[in-house]
Design an enzyme around this catalytic site. Structure first.
Site, mmCIF file in Angstrom:
data_model
loop_
_atom_site.group_PDB
_atom_site.id
_atom_site.type_symbol
_atom_site.label_atom_id
_atom_site.label_comp_id
_atom_site.label_asym_id
_atom_site.label_seq_id
_atom_site.Cartn_x
_atom_site.Cartn_y
_atom_site.Cartn_z
ATOM 1 N N ASP A 120 0.853 -1.187 0.000
ATOM 2 C CA ASP A 120 0.000 0.000 0.000
ATOM 3 C C ASP A 120 0.888 1.234 0.000
ATOM 4 O O ASP A 120 2.005 1.210 0.537
ATOM 5 C CB ASP A 120 -0.910 0.010 1.229
ATOM 6 C CG ASP A 120 -2.021 -1.029 1.154
ATOM 7 O OD1 ASP A 120 -2.455 -1.348 0.032
ATOM 8 O OD2 ASP A 120 -2.448 -1.507 2.215
ATOM 9 N N ASP A 138 -7.109 -1.351 -4.432
ATOM 10 C CA ASP A 138 -8.148 -0.943 -3.470
ATOM 11 C C ASP A 138 -9.033 0.145 -4.073
ATOM 12 O O ASP A 138 -10.252 0.135 -3.892
ATOM 13 C CB ASP A 138 -7.509 -0.412 -2.188
ATOM 14 C CG ASP A 138 -6.650 -1.433 -1.472
ATOM 15 O OD1 ASP A 138 -6.903 -2.648 -1.613
ATOM 16 O OD2 ASP A 138 -5.720 -1.017 -0.758
#
Length: 164
Positions: A120, A138
């Site tokens: 991330d 995401d």
């Protein structure tokens, strides 16, 4: 001789799955090549690129459940593929939404299986408050789900008939 008519279906949107998957993987390999874990580059007062590893699911849920999360992602991907196969080609919004979700699910699944964690790096923050760091996959999943919800609210599939 009778020719068989080939059914047109939503799998023609697999190009979008590939685009999301490739963008997600390219962005993650860029982060791996240019950042050390927890390195951060502030681009705006409220936005940074910060390399973190997520060993769980959304918002760090189910930490350490790598294989359970991988199995869930595989099952969801298969269900979405079936939905795309059954969906008419002209159902553009739903096909695009499910393709975004599938591309994102496959991107994070790749990370989970290849690295053992999800990479991330999008970090939105105000002062010391940080929204959970996320990635391209995401984003695609969230956009797909939000558009599915908005599409289902905005255009009902059936109209109730009034009987007298």
């Amino acid at each position: 001789m009778k020719q068989e008519v080939k059914k047109s279906h939503g799998l023609c949107f697999l190009w979008l799955v590939v685009v999301v998957f490739v963008l997600d993987l390219a962005s993650k390999f860029f982060i791996l090549a240019n950042f050390e874990l927890y390195d951060s580059l502030q681009l705006l007062p409220i936005f940074s690129i910060t390399y973190v590893r997520n060993y769980g699911a959304a918002f760090g849920l189910f930490l350490g459940q790598r294989w359970m999360l991988a199995i869930v992602a595989i099952v969801i991907s298969l269900v979405v593929m079936r939905i795309l196969y059954k969906s008419p080609k002209k159902d553009y919004l739903n096909n695009a939404c499910f393709s975004l979700i599938l591309g994102g699910a496959l991107g994070n699944l790749f990370d989970r299986l290849y690295h053992g964690f999800v990479i991330d790096f999008f970090d939105f923050h105000i002062g010391d408050w940080h929204y959970p760091v996320f990635n391209v996959a995401d984003s695609a999943i969230c956009i797909g789900v939000i558009l599915l919800i908005l599409g289902s609210i905005g255009s009902p599939k059936r109209k109730d008939k009034v009987t007298s």
